[in-house]
Structure formats: structure tokens, C-alpha cells
Write an enzyme that holds these catalytic residues in place. Structure first.
Site, short mmCIF file in Angstrom:
data_model
loop_
_atom_site.label_atom_id
_atom_site.label_comp_id
_atom_site.label_asym_id
_atom_site.label_seq_id
_atom_site.Cartn_x
_atom_site.Cartn_y
_atom_site.Cartn_z
N GLY A 31 0.72 -1.15 -0.06
CA GLY A 31 -0.12 -0.11 -0.02
C GLY A 31 0.83 1.47 0.33
N GLY A 32 0.65 2.41 0.82
CA GLY A 32 0.90 3.57 0.91
C GLY A 32 2.62 3.36 1.16
CG LEU A 62 -5.41 5.54 -8.58
CD1 LEU A 62 -6.23 5.90 -9.61
CD2 LEU A 62 -4.46 4.38 -8.36
NE ARG A 64 -2.87 6.23 1.05
CZ ARG A 64 -4.01 6.22 0.61
NH1 ARG A 64 -4.77 7.11 -0.14
NH2 ARG A 64 -5.05 4.99 1.10
CG LEU A 124 -3.97 -5.30 16.00
CD1 LEU A 124 -2.87 -4.78 16.57
CD2 LEU A 124 -5.37 -4.94 17.06
NE ARG A 127 1.25 -2.46 11.59
CZ ARG A 127 0.73 -1.01 11.44
NH1 ARG A 127 -0.37 -0.99 12.21
NH2 ARG A 127 1.10 -0.41 10.69
CB CYS A 177 -28.75 1.22 24.90
SG CYS A 177 -27.72 1.94 25.90
#
Length: 687
Positions: A31-32, A62, A64, A124, A127, A177
Site C-alpha cells: 500500500g502507501g 492513487l 499516494r 492489527l 501485524r 443501547c
């Protein structure tokens, strides 16, 4: 101009340059940060790179993730990143794999073939899994991440702090709730909309907090007030002088369209029919049933609970079907990156259109769809449904851009931060590659925005690697504590929600003293399988787990063992769904004050996987733990002599299976077979 091999020999020295070129690097995530990292590795002289990423390219990437262009949208990130790198670094051997790094294919043997591993993940669970696999394989891991202007990169190996050692900020949670009946913030409406999407199109899950909508079990609504009937008002001492049946925008709680012919026709729909799609539904009928039950019938039921509205205005009814006809929309032209706020009528039009579109084009996927911020149908649905919910409760409406930021837990990325983190990772990788895997020169580096007005503009802050946290259950001898209602929580729920979800384990086995409550051999006898399945449906109490019991957990997929101390708390967290009715550190949390209702941060972390810190180790009362060691619980198989539990709670010779079976043949494959398998996957991915 890129540096040549001769240039690198001058820069690094001949021996160091050769070590870098021969190093085998695994990059997890394209990714980035991953795009920057792959480019940096290839241009820094690393010629043997494997990249794993399950994701496909989205338009929102796109701006980054510079290795991708518009023609790549919908294609594999790993494959397209490898293709892009090969064009400007032809000497680099980039092996792309479009896969989930948590798949069984990527076992300890797979990780051992690499000189080092670089994480460029935004997940997470993944990782934590890679952290454990690298520790098991004894391969250095460079962990990294970026959030806005902040980022970091750190080296993880045996003898230093691992990813699970560090306390992470817990997610912000909201009472059921509040989500179900009394939302007062945009985030409440967006979380509700995500639940509604999963209810309609995901697996049939009884734990969904909106399940009563599916079964039409909402409270029976009161009769609507007649014209001229007195409205409830708050007392002057509460500071309210306006009728509580109106929102600040002056909308009537029952719009005029509610008296129209179409509204009456909707009321004739079979109230016993489930909300979820059925094969005899047309797209039109399904969309109208959802709109009526969710935004009319359920709101009527909520309004009938008058005690809820003594201090605030009750929700208003809204005829979504009629409103949608005012301005029909084309979903292809709807811009999810728009920062313009949709009004209620436009939200209604999008809501009805996306319901029909899913039925018309994705009906075969119904039952398996779950919310994904990169799924356009899912985001269109959530953006529209959340605004309609907000409109009903007088909550500020949001733009689709802001909604995506909340629903996807996105802190919008800064390309410069990604570039800096990618560069830092390669600096640490060079230290490891040129020193035969040693990490004594490595550091953790933090990236931050320079404080305004400060004399020293510190953007990069390096720190020495720290020692492992002695309370970490992954790399040290930490022992988590779990408080739970043993009479309500089943073994299956304990494995799924505590061990897999919260502790990110892969295939956990559960032992109590000399007994096995659940194991995961690949060739179990039929009797064993039947017994363990039966155990899963029993409560922990029925398996003789009681207050003070010590459970030994073994996850052979992650080469992980730990002891968990159990505490019993009756009726724990009954206001939460079953998957949240436990406390990992053994203490029932004190409720925190509600945030101000005007706080509408679009980057708020709504429902990211919670990172759990193991709490202070607690002493078990004398004799309590011993009792659990003396019992042979019902449904538990006795461990044979080679698996006998040791005094510290860990299983001796845990890698030696009972009945002389090999526990996991997948972890014992020779390297040649592993390489052949990966080459086959590479060919499939490229095809």
C-alpha cells in the site's frame, strides 16, 4: 539516474554490496508505505524481494500509492507493484503473491527462507501474526506504520521488544443501547449503518445488535398522537422550552407523506416476514420492505418508549421510498470522495438505488458480504443509511468523504510521511543485511510533525531498541487474565472472541491441567472431533473451568504457548453483545463519561480491532488453582505422559503429538518444496 552495482560497491564497500544483493527480503503489504519501500529496496541494491498483499487497487489509493495508475484499478497490488518495479529496476527479482499472510501456506518454514521481513501493513491482526511468525523463525522483522503526519519504524527480534510488548490505545466503544436506540453523534449512526449492512447481506448472525429488526421483534409502537393532542415538553429547570417532538430544523415527527397512499400500502406488508432478502423478493419489494421497517416501523417503536425522550427530542418518521422518487440517482455518478453533505432526500435516493443494485447484480454474494470500505456498494449503503438515521434523530448529516473516514477508521494518509517511513525501513534493512542479521546497530525511529513555534524542528527521533516487556505473553512469560461469566460463555466463544479476535491467535488449543478441551490435529479420530465439537457448545462452567482456573493455550501455527488465568464475574457486561462480554485484564472497566455530542471528528477510530494490553499479573488464591489441576472435566481427554502439563502451566514437549501423530506436516516441509509451491503460486498470480 539509478545507482548501478558498481556505484553501490563504492557506497557500501564490495563485501557489503554483495551481502545486500544476496539478501532475501519479504515485504508484507503493497500500500502507501509498501510502494515506497519496494522502490527503495530495489534502488538500494536488494535484488531478491517477495511481496505479499491480498488487496486490489482502489481509486482512492492513487493519490499516494505512486506505483499504480488508473488502468490498474481492480487489479492485484502485489502483482502491479512488482511489474512497476521491474520496469525501472530490471535486475531485481520481484516475486508477487496475492494472498493473505495469515494463510497456512506461510508457515515458519516459509519465513525462515528470508534474511529479513518488512511489515507495511494497516491491519492489527496481520501485524501481530507476522510478529509471532518472525520470532518463531528467528528472522528479524522491521515493523512500520504511518498515521497522518506521524509514523515509525522499528526492528523486532529475539531479545528486544516485540510488537505485542507495547500497549496500544484501545478502540472507542459505544453501548449497544446507544447504537440501537439513542444515537447522538454521527459515529453512532455510521456504526449502526455498518451493522445494518451486515444484517441484510452478511452471514446470518444472531449476535448482530440489529437482529430484532430482521425478526421484526421491535417493541410494539404506541398509537400516534392525534392533531391537537398535547406534546411532551421538558421542564424549565432542564433548560428546554421547545416541544420535544420536534428537532431544531422544525421537521414534524410524522411527515405529511406518512398519510399518503404509498405509506398505507407499505403498512400492508407482512410483518412476520424477515428483513433479509429471500428468493421470492424482487429488488423493488425488498428495498421498500427495508425502508419501511427500518425508517418507519422501527422508529414508531422507538418513539413509543417515552421514557427515552424526556430529555431529548424523539426520532422522526421519514418516508424513504417517497423521498427517493424526488431525485432518482445513477450510482455510477455518485462520488464517494465528495465533501458535500448529502441531504435526506438524496440519501434516500442513494439508499433505495443501492439496495436494488445489490439484488440485481450481486444476489449470489448475499449471505457472505460484510462491510468493506473499498466496496463501493457497501460504502454507498453506509453513507446513505447513516444520514437517514442521523436525519431521524436530529444528528448532523455527513459527507460521503467524512463517512468513509469514520466507517473505515481512516486517518487520511500523507504521502510524504509514507516516503519517510519507507526510507527509514531501508536504512535499518541495510544495517541487518550488512552485518549477517545482527541488530545491535538498529534503532527505532519516530516521525512526527515539527511542533509549531519550537526552536528545534525535530521531525525524526531515533531511540535505542528496548528490552522485551516481561509481561508480554508472546516473547516473555506474561500470563493474561480474563474475567468472564463462566455460566454464559461457551468454549467456542472463548476461542473465537478472546483467543482469535482479541489475542490474534490462529488455531488455539485449550488445555486445563491434564485435560485437553480442544485440539487442532489435522488427522483427528472421528470420536475426538465429535467430542471437541461437543465441548465447543458447552459453557466454560460445564467444562469445570471455575474462578482461578489456569488454562494453557497452545497455537502451533504461531509456535506460541501461554497461560491464561480465568476469573468468574456473574452477569458481566450484559449491555454488550456476547462477543464483548469479557475483560482481558481481569478488571471490569469503569464507564467513561460520554463525549460531547458536538464532537464529530471524521477520523475517529470507531471499530478497529482492539489492541489488548495484558494487565498486572495477579496471584491466584492458595488452593484454587490446585483444585483445577485435580479434576478431569467432562468432555476432556487426558493428556498422555509426553504432554503432561508442567507446574508453570506450559505443556511439556508440546511439539510431540499424542498418539504418535505428526502435529502439523505443513511446518516440516523441506525448503525446496516450499520454494516450488511459491513458484507455482507466482505463476497463478501472474496469469
Amino acid at each position: 539516474m539509478l545507482p548501478t552495482s558498481d556505484d553501490l560497491q563504492v557506497i557500501y564497500g564490495p563485501n557489503a554490496a554483495e551481502r545486500v544483493a544476496k539478501s532475501s527480503v519479504l515485504v508484507v503489504g503493497a500500500g502507501g508505505v509498501g510502494c515506497e519501500l519496494l522502490k527503495n529496496l530495489a534502488t538500494a541494491g536488494f535484488l531478491r524481494i517477495t511481496v505479499i498483499d491480498l488487496d486490489t487497487i482502489d481509486v482512492s489509493n492513487l493519490n499516494r500509492q505512486f506505483l499504480f495508475r488508473r488502468q490498474h484499478v481492480g487489479k492485484s497490488k502485489a502483482i502491479e507493484a512488482a511489474n512497476a518495479i521491474s520496469k525501472f529496476a530490471p535486475d531485481a527479482q520481484i516475486r508477487p503473491m496475492m494472498a493473505n499472510v495469515r494463510d497456512n501456506t506461510f508457515d515458519v518454514t516459509f519465513f525462515r527462507q528470508f534474511t529479513l521481513v518488512c511489515n507495511a501493513l494497516d491491519n492489527l491482526e496481520a501485524r501481530r501474526h507476522v510478529n509471532r511468525m518472525c520470532l518463531a523463525a528467528d528472522v528479524p522483522l522491521i515493523e512500520s506504520g504511518s498515521t497522518g503526519y506521524n509514523g515509525q519504524a522499528s526492528v523486532i527480534a529475539k531479545g528486544v521488544e516485540c510488537y505485542d510488548c507495547v500497549q496500544r490505545l484501545p478502540q472507542k466503544t459505544y453501548a449497544v443501547c446507544t447504537i440501537r436506540s439513542t444515537p447522538d453523534k454521527p459515529v453512532h449512526c455510521i456504526v449502526w449503518a455498518k451493522y445494518l449492512f451486515d444484517l441484510l447481506f452478511g452471514p446470518d448472525d444472531d449476535a448482530n445488535v440489529l437482529k430484532d429488526l430482521d425478526l421484526n421483534r421491535s417493541p410494539t409502537p404506541a398509537q400516534p398522537k392525534q392533531n391537537g393532542e398535547a406534546q411532551h415538553t421538558a421542564s424549565a429547570e432542564n433548560g428546554h422550552s421547545e416541544p420535544l417532538d420536534k428537532h431544531q430544523n422544525g421537521q414534524s415527527p410524522v411527515p405529511d407523506s406518512a398519510n399518503g397512499k404509498h405509506f398505507e400500502e407499505q403498512k400492508q406488508t407482512d410483518p412476520r416476514k424477515r428483513l433479509r432478502y429471500s428468493s421470492d423478493d424482487t429488488a423493488h419489494i425488498f428495498a421498500e420492505r427495508v425502508a419501511h421497517r427500518v425508517f418507519v416501523a422501527d422508529i414508531e417503536a422507538q418513539r413509543a418508549m417515552e421514557d427515552l425522550w424526556r430529555q431529548r427530542s424523539p426520532p422522526i418518521l421519514f418516508d424513504v421510498t417517497s423521498a427517493a422518487k424526488k431525485e432518482p440517482v445513477s450510482l455510477e455518478k455518485v462520488d464517494l470522495l465528495s465533501q458535500s453533505v448529502w441531504d435526506a432526500d438524496h440519501s434516500a435516493a442513494v439508499f433505495m438505488a443501492v439496495l436494488r443494485d445489490i439484488i440485481n447484480h450481486r444476489v449470489s454474494e448475499i449471505g457472505s458480504l460484510t462491510f468493506d470500505k473499498d466496496d463501493n456498494h457497501a460504502m454507498l449503503f453506509v453513507a446513505a443509511a447513516a444520514n437517514l438515521r442521523a436525519n431521524a434523530y436530529g444528528v448532523p448529516l455527513q459527507s460521503p468523504f467524512a463517512t468513509k473516514g469514520i466507517a473505515g477508521n481512516i486517518v487520511h494518509a500523507i504521502a510524504t510521511t509514507n516516503a519517510m517511513v519507507g526510507g527509514i525501513i531501508v536504512l535499518e534493512a541495510l544495517k541487518i543485511a550488512t552485518s549477517d542479521g545482527k541488530i545491535d546497530k538498529c534503532v527505532t525511529t519516530f516521525v512526527s510533525q515539527a511542533p509549531r513555534g519550537s526552536r528545534v524542528k525535530t521531525i525524526l527521533c531515533p531511540e535505542m531498541l528496548t528490552k522485551p516487556n516481561p509481561k508480554c505473553f508472546v516473547c516473555s512469560n506474561g500470563q493474561p487474565h480474563v474475567s468472564v461469566d463462566l455460566d454464559q460463555f461457551t468454549l467456542k466463544q472463548f476461542r473465537e472472541y478472546v483467543l482469535k479476535k482479541k489475542l490474534s491467535m490462529k488455531e488455539p488449543e485449550v488445555y486445563v491441567a491434564n485435560n485437553i478441551l480442544y485440539e487442532t490435529y489435522h488427522d483427528l479420530d472421528e470420536d475426538d472431533v465429535e467430542m471437541y465439537q461437543s465441548n465447543c457448545n458447552k459453557t466454560l462452567a460445564k467444562l469445570n473451568v471455575e474462578n482461578g482456573t489456569q488454562l494453557t493455550i497452545s497455537d502451533f501455527k504461531q509456535n506460541l504457548k501461554c497461560t491464561i488465568h480465568i476469573s468468574h464475574t456473574e452477569n458481566l457486561l450484559l449491555d454488550k453483545p456476547i462477543q464483548e462480554r469479557f475483560v482481558l485484564d481481569g478488571n471490569v472497566p469503569v464507564p467513561t463519561p460520554q463525549a460531547d455530542s458536538n464532537d464529530h471528528d471524521s477520523a475517529e477510530d470507531v471499530d478497529a480491532d482492539e489492541v489488548v494490553e495484558v494487565g498486572e499479573e495477579r496471584q491466584i488464591a492458595d488452593g484454587v488453582a490446585d483444585k483445577s489441576a485435580e479434576r478431569l472435566g467432562p468432555g476432556a481427554r487426558e493428556i498422555n505422559s509426553r504432554e503432561r502439563a508442567q507446574p508453570d502451566g506450559e505443556v511439556a514437549n508440546a511439539h510431540v503429538p499424542s498418539k504418535d501423530r505428526e502435529r502439523d506436516a505443513g511446518t516440516k516441509r523441506p525448503l525446496e518444496e516450499s520454494n516450488a509451491r511459491e513458484e507455482s503460486q507466482k505463476k497463478k498470480a501472474r496469469s
